[in-house]
Design an enzyme around this catalytic site. Structure first.
Site, PDB file in Angstrom:
ATOM      1  N   ALA A   1      62.780  33.093  41.411  1.00  0.00           N
ATOM      2  CA  ALA A   1      64.205  32.798  41.599  1.00  0.00           C
ATOM      3  C   ALA A   1      65.096  34.040  41.772  1.00  0.00           C
ATOM      4  O   ALA A   1      66.317  33.919  41.735  1.00  0.00           O
ATOM      5  CB  ALA A   1      64.762  31.907  40.483  1.00  0.00           C
ATOM      6  N   ALA A   2      64.482  35.204  42.015  1.00  0.00           N
ATOM      7  CA  ALA A   2      65.309  36.397  42.311  1.00  0.00           C
ATOM      8  C   ALA A   2      66.134  36.130  43.571  1.00  0.00           C
ATOM      9  O   ALA A   2      67.339  36.422  43.623  1.00  0.00           O
ATOM     10  CB  ALA A   2      64.421  37.617  42.521  1.00  0.00           C
ATOM     11  N   GLY A   3      65.471  35.547  44.578  1.00  0.00           N
ATOM     12  CA  GLY A   3      66.177  35.246  45.836  1.00  0.00           C
ATOM     13  C   GLY A   3      67.276  34.209  45.624  1.00  0.00           C
ATOM     14  O   GLY A   3      68.349  34.298  46.233  1.00  0.00           O
ATOM     15  N   ASP A   4      67.021  33.229  44.770  1.00  0.00           N
ATOM     16  CA  ASP A   4      68.034  32.193  44.499  1.00  0.00           C
ATOM     17  C   ASP A   4      69.224  32.786  43.739  1.00  0.00           C
ATOM     18  O   ASP A   4      70.384  32.437  44.008  1.00  0.00           O
ATOM     19  CB  ASP A   4      67.430  31.056  43.660  1.00  0.00           C
ATOM     20  CG  ASP A   4      66.294  30.367  44.398  1.00  0.00           C
ATOM     21  OD1 ASP A   4      66.334  30.338  45.637  1.00  0.00           O
ATOM     22  OD2 ASP A   4      65.371  29.877  43.723  1.00  0.00           O
TER      23      ASP A   4
END
Ligand code: ATP
Ligand code: RIB
Length: 321
Positions: free
Chosen positions: A265-268
């Site tokens: 979830a780094a991208g989220d």
């Protein structure tokens, strides 16, 4: 002044096994821990945006199983408006995730209720049209995502004219009435022009950018994507982000140095925080730095919805960089 965000997307229960190294085909390994953590790209982006300080409306679906109420409750606890969270028959979405010692992951998503989502209805599109930014990802059926993007893009306001469907690429939208549409093209798949024409900013990671364009080099993928979308942000993990716009701006913003525990979830987190910064009217580079700080803080913690920083943590990190 806080900008207002909407998210049309997925919500999953993440079933996460923590291991030293992910097993190969036919191999069994012993994990060190197992956790059930609410996730899903849509819900993650909604929670990230809410923690970063914006009012957020979520449009999505849970199933009528035991996970449904827990997923709903997690969004509510983060302060996300769930008026338009549907409950459909059958299981909720789940993601089967393996996280290794380096914080890297592999994920299998079983869509469940997300796979039964249809495009936004009248009340849902009315809610989306009251926001500054709509966040989209690709964990819902493509037709539903296309419908949401096109209906949001068709909302005029301020200095922006309503977009006429089929009229070619949409003029740049943003704060001031029109809903700005930000797409995370994950999981990667070929994207039709009718979707991309309604998108203002696309935020792929480097693998998605390569899959979408056939260009392995992020710089070349950026150029190719700018032919389809006015602004492009390619996330490069610990290497930061590459930004480009049709008006000729190019930026590389390095990642904040942290020890990665779990990059899920780094991208989220990046996308949710970017939406907030843009909806507040922050200049481009400042918005990218705000989002990078939020994403770096998220990789220091385990899980998806459990890892997103609040606004005070983001501002505190930015103040010492
Ligand atoms: P995920 O699928 O795991 O959610 P992603 O592949 O979509 O992530 P990445 O490019 O890996 O996206 O990461 C998004 C952003 O998060 C990066 O551009 C960077 O700002 C931040 N980030 C990711 N990994 C690290 C790291 N190891 N250290 C610091 N920042 C990181
Ligand atoms: O982007 C991370 C998310 O991808 C996880 O929370 C998982 O649910 C999958 O959808």
């Amino acid at each position: 002044m806080p900008g207002v965000i909407s998210v049309f997307g997925s919500v999953n229960m993440d079933l996460v096994a923590y291991v030293e190294a992910a097993p190969g085909r036919g191999e069994t390994v012993t994990g060190r821990a197992f956790r059930m953590i609410p996730g899903g790209k849509g819900a993650n982006q909604a929670i990230a945006a809410a923690r970063a300080g914006a009012p957020v409306t979520f449009v999505g679906a849970v199933g009528d199983d035991a996970f449904g109420p827990r997923l709903r409750e997690t969004l509510v606890e983060a302060g996300v408006d769930v008026t338009h969270l549907r409950e459909v028959e059958g299981p909720s979405g789940i993601a089967h995730i393996v996280v290794d010692e380096q914080g890297g992951n592999s994920i299998i998503v079983v869509p469940g209720a997300n796979g039964r989502m249809t495009g936004p209805g009248e009340a849902e599109i009315a809610a989306i049209s009251r926001t500054d930014v709509l966040l989209l990802q690709l964990e819902l059926p493509l037709e539903a995502v296309i419908s949401a993007a096109r209906q949001a893009a068709a909302v005029g306001g301020g200095d922006h004219e309503a977009y006429t469907v089929g009229a070619g690429p949409r003029p740049h939208a943003g704060r001031g009435g029109a809903v700005s549409v930000i797409l995370t093209p994950a999981p990667a798949r070929p994207l039709p022009g009718e979707l991309l024409d309604a998108v203002d900013v696309i935020v792929p990671n480097e693998h998605e950018a390569a899959a979408l364009t056939g260009a392995g080099e992020p710089e070349r993928a950026l150029d190719a994507l700018l032919e389809r979308v006015p602004e492009v942000v390619i996330t490069l993990g610990s290497e930061g982000v590459l930004y480009g716009s049709r008006d000729g701006k190019r930026l590389h913003v390095p990642a904040v140095k942290v020890k990665a525990v779990d990059t899920t979830a780094a991208g989220d987190t990046f996308a949710g925080a970017l939406a907030v910064a843009r909806a507040e009217g922050r200049p481009c580079e400042q918005a990218l730095r705000f989002a990078s700080a939020a994403a770096a803080l998220s990789v220091r913690k385990e899980g998806a919805s459990t890892s997103m920083p609040d606004r005070a943590e983001i501002e505190a990190l930015l103040a010492v960089l």
